[in-house]
Design a protein around this motif. Sequence first.
Motif, PDB file in Angstrom:
ATOM      1  N   VAL A 206       0.850  -1.191   0.000  1.00 27.84           N
ATOM      2  CA  VAL A 206       0.000   0.000   0.000  1.00 27.84           C
ATOM      3  C   VAL A 206       0.889   1.245   0.000  1.00 27.84           C
ATOM      4  O   VAL A 206       1.828   1.347   0.794  1.00 27.84           O
ATOM      5  CB  VAL A 206      -0.940  -0.004   1.218  1.00 27.84           C
ATOM      6  CG1 VAL A 206      -1.795   1.267   1.232  1.00 27.84           C
ATOM      7  CG2 VAL A 206      -1.823  -1.251   1.199  1.00 27.84           C
ATOM      8  N   ASP A 207       0.567   2.145  -0.865  1.00 31.46           N
ATOM      9  CA  ASP A 207       1.366   3.363  -0.988  1.00 31.46           C
ATOM     10  C   ASP A 207       1.212   4.215   0.266  1.00 31.46           C
ATOM     11  O   ASP A 207       0.134   4.311   0.852  1.00 31.46           O
ATOM     12  CB  ASP A 207       0.922   4.151  -2.219  1.00 31.46           C
ATOM     13  CG  ASP A 207       1.892   5.271  -2.535  1.00 31.46           C
ATOM     14  OD1 ASP A 207       1.543   6.427  -2.213  1.00 31.46           O
ATOM     15  OD2 ASP A 207       2.971   4.988  -3.094  1.00 31.46           O
ATOM     16  N   SER A 209       1.239   7.328   0.535  1.00 25.58           N
ATOM     17  CA  SER A 209       0.357   8.473   0.337  1.00 25.58           C
ATOM     18  C   SER A 209      -1.100   8.122   0.608  1.00 25.58           C
ATOM     19  O   SER A 209      -1.911   8.992   0.915  1.00 25.58           O
ATOM     20  CB  SER A 209       0.510   9.000  -1.096  1.00 25.58           C
ATOM     21  OG  SER A 209       0.177   7.980  -2.042  1.00 25.58           O
ATOM     22  N   ASN A 210      -1.420   6.876   0.504  1.00 27.63           N
ATOM     23  CA  ASN A 210      -2.791   6.414   0.772  1.00 27.63           C
ATOM     24  C   ASN A 210      -2.920   6.160   2.272  1.00 27.63           C
ATOM     25  O   ASN A 210      -2.855   5.024   2.752  1.00 27.63           O
ATOM     26  CB  ASN A 210      -3.093   5.152  -0.038  1.00 27.63           C
ATOM     27  CG  ASN A 210      -4.551   4.739   0.060  1.00 27.63           C
ATOM     28  OD1 ASN A 210      -5.364   5.394   0.722  1.00 27.63           O
ATOM     29  ND2 ASN A 210      -4.880   3.624  -0.598  1.00 27.63           N
ATOM     30  N   GLU A 212      -5.397   6.523   4.392  1.00 24.07           N
ATOM     31  CA  GLU A 212      -6.584   5.777   4.834  1.00 24.07           C
ATOM     32  C   GLU A 212      -6.434   4.291   4.554  1.00 24.07           C
ATOM     33  O   GLU A 212      -6.735   3.439   5.417  1.00 24.07           O
ATOM     34  CB  GLU A 212      -7.817   6.323   4.126  1.00 24.07           C
ATOM     35  CG  GLU A 212      -9.121   5.656   4.579  1.00 24.07           C
ATOM     36  CD  GLU A 212     -10.326   6.251   3.861  1.00 24.07           C
ATOM     37  OE1 GLU A 212     -11.448   5.730   4.089  1.00 24.07           O
ATOM     38  OE2 GLU A 212     -10.156   7.213   3.101  1.00 24.07           O
ATOM     39  N   GLY A 213      -5.959   3.970   3.352  1.00 18.63           N
ATOM     40  CA  GLY A 213      -5.774   2.555   3.027  1.00 18.63           C
ATOM     41  C   GLY A 213      -4.705   1.905   3.878  1.00 18.63           C
ATOM     42  O   GLY A 213      -4.835   0.735   4.286  1.00 18.63           O
ATOM     43  N   LYS A 214      -3.628   2.687   4.167  1.00 20.10           N
ATOM     44  CA  LYS A 214      -2.549   2.162   4.995  1.00 20.10           C
ATOM     45  C   LYS A 214      -3.052   1.852   6.401  1.00 20.10           C
ATOM     46  O   LYS A 214      -2.779   0.796   6.978  1.00 20.10           O
ATOM     47  CB  LYS A 214      -1.409   3.188   5.037  1.00 20.10           C
ATOM     48  CG  LYS A 214      -0.113   2.651   5.619  1.00 20.10           C
ATOM     49  CD  LYS A 214       0.655   1.873   4.571  1.00 20.10           C
ATOM     50  CE  LYS A 214       2.057   1.569   5.063  1.00 20.10           C
ATOM     51  NZ  LYS A 214       2.822   0.779   4.068  1.00 20.10           N
TER      52      LYS A 214
END
Length: 838
Positions: A206-207, A209-210, A212-214
């Motif tokens: 997971v990037d 910059s993401n 929320e996803g991280k």
Amino acid sequence: MAEPMEAEQTVMSENLEELNPNDDEEQKNTLDATAPSDGSDSEDSDSDNEAQQAEELKTLESDLSRNPSNYDAHIQYIQLLRKTGEIDKLRLARESMSAIFPLSPKMWQEWAKDETTLCSGPEAVPAIEKLYERGVSDYLFVPLWCDYLNFVQEHDPSVRDCSASGVSKARNLFERALTAGGLHFSEGSNIWEAYKEFEQAICLLVDDSNTEGKEKQIQRVRNIFHRQLSVPLADMKSSLLVYKAWEVEHGNDLDANSSDLEGISSHAASAYKKALEMCDARVTLEEQVSKSDVPDTERLPLFKRYLKFEESAGDPARVQILYERAITEFPISSDLWTDYARYLEKKLKVGNVVKNVMCRATRNCPWVGELWVRQLLCLERARASEDEVSMVFEKALQCSFSSYEEYLDLFLTRIDGLRRRISVAGELQVLDYAVIRDAFQRASDYLSLHLKGTDALLRLHAYWAHLELTLANDIVAARGVWESLLKISGTMLEAWQGYIGMEVDKGNLNEARSLFRRCYTKRFPGSGSQDICQSWLRFEREFGTLEDYDYAVQKVSPRLEELQIFNLQQESKTVVTAGDASDLSAKKSVREKRKPTSNLLEDQSPSKRLKDTKEASKKGTKKGHEKVLSVTRTATEEETEANVNKMDNTSSNEQPKKQSIHEKTMYTDQCTAFMSNLDPKVNYEDIRKFFSDVGGVQSIRILKHRDTGKSRGLAYVDFCDDAHLEAAVAKNRQWLLKKKLSIARSDPSKSKNQSGPKILPGDQARTKRSNSSDPSGDQPTSSEVRNNDGVQLKGKNTFAVPRNVRPLGFTDIKPKPVQGDDEKPKSNDEFRNMFLKK
């Protein structure tokens, strides 16, 4: 086409060497097959090995063609094919074996790895996944699950590329693995670790910059940690330290080297404490079942103890996991499978789960009829199709059960299910009653020969006739069922009674009467012949006319008289046992002694008779034994006659001497127990069984009435030595046939020390009063009084006490004076003065 096959076989041989590095024999064979030939010797050796292996393969193929159920032959055949690298035959051999037997977890593991090595392309992934699915469905084996998970992550392109569908597929597979083995105390942590590694790998992808996803992925990993810490597993403390180190990596301030719970959420800390307590409670049990040096006969009871503990804890998931572990270790333990099925039916009640377990149970233990019965019931509860139920039933009939009652139970279960299907509204169009009739006919054809004359066969035909009446409404077919049973078991009274009862219930009195006329002359066991005659008379009283009743009486009366005579004849034929023989010989000696022409006992001296008795008892011969019985107490009538002769004042002076001699030799046996208060129904075998724990019984004599031949409730039991006699006397006051016995050592010396002769029950009735000084006979003479002075009665057996002897616990109606030798009879005036004074 030949070149690819040769290349495939070469790759197979090389990979088998890698898969079995610890198998020295397989390594040697593989190296011999792949090593370059250095000379003619190695070539000859290789050719000899190949010829030997080919011969072994032919032998095994021949054995399996004759007997496909030979488990060991299947194992040897597969192992030999793996060595030779014959891929096609190996696949067919594995499929053939798996169709009959469940393969062991290691065999599934080898099969999947072999196929993975040979076919590593994406097109082979679905086929190998099916192999893994079949393997994990047979037994719980955590290493096989781990191989399955690793294979999907490495060879499935969607999972390997972390696509949305691939990640979803992997997560579903991980959750299934956790459900199957995540609670495994010693090995479940391997699945948890693999799951966390997979999710952490996704987190790295997971990037940053993401945000929320991280964070969402981090929370997913944290949840897996919390779930693992809430399960009692081995090395829980190590898992806690790993979790704290992971939290430190993600910015949380925790002491990664400490096992305390500071900084952890309260919910996770509470779950961890509870799981740790559960872990401590199971450590000892886990150590016991995990020992490899303990034989299986000891490990299985340990598993059952562990199961009882888990069942008492009340967590069905943990109980199910432990059952799965147990049956993996002991797959052919029928008791374990039965207990597992009962628990699931009682607690879990999940149709698919129970159905899967029962299918596996019958594959592992096909010789247990109860498991097949439970599978049929499980399919019925799950509303399985008729084709599926019929297929399982036919498979069950091909198995070998330990008893024919198991086959009967299987048939009845199948018929019960068919009856319920037909009875349900809407099922009449699906099933016909002919299916039930066919099942009954198959059961009768198969079981009649083996269950002839048993209640089981009667129960089958009675059920069949009942369904013919209720479902098919065919009285003719029902009569045919009973008639077929009578042809097989015509001597069973219950069969005739069931047939007659059906006709009476249906109001067919003439048919019932004709059945009585057919069977009343038959000979049934026990009192069955009398019972059927009485049943006919009772039937005519309740349903018949006077003419019918008179006809029945006319037919039955001669039959009853004939049966009565027959029973009397049978009762007179007694089986002569050891005790009976001794009793008969004793009676014979009594009769011979009473003959006036010859009396051997009187002709012999006391010392001679005593010597013969001792020698006979030592030798133990039959002749000596009969002689001992002839001079010992054989009947109370003999003693009575002897004492009456002593009391006879008209006899000569020589007569008392002879009787005194007889009195001495009558009590030579010093190892005799006297039993009283016996039930009249007690026989020799009852007494012998009563003293079976004591042992040493040589002979038994039951005293009987001379006129009626019935037991008087008294018996003498001779023992081989004093030790056995003392043990027998110790059983005093014990019960035999609802009566408390009185057992004492027989002591003939007491009668010798008495001042006068011993008077036994019944003597007074035969005592002569001819020398009485009183003409009326009311006052006894002095000699009579002296003879009666020595009477001593003890105990409770006073039913036959002479009338002039007062029983214990009773008082005389009128006082009787005790006179001495010189006392004169009192006059009427003296008696009157005595009463006036009182």
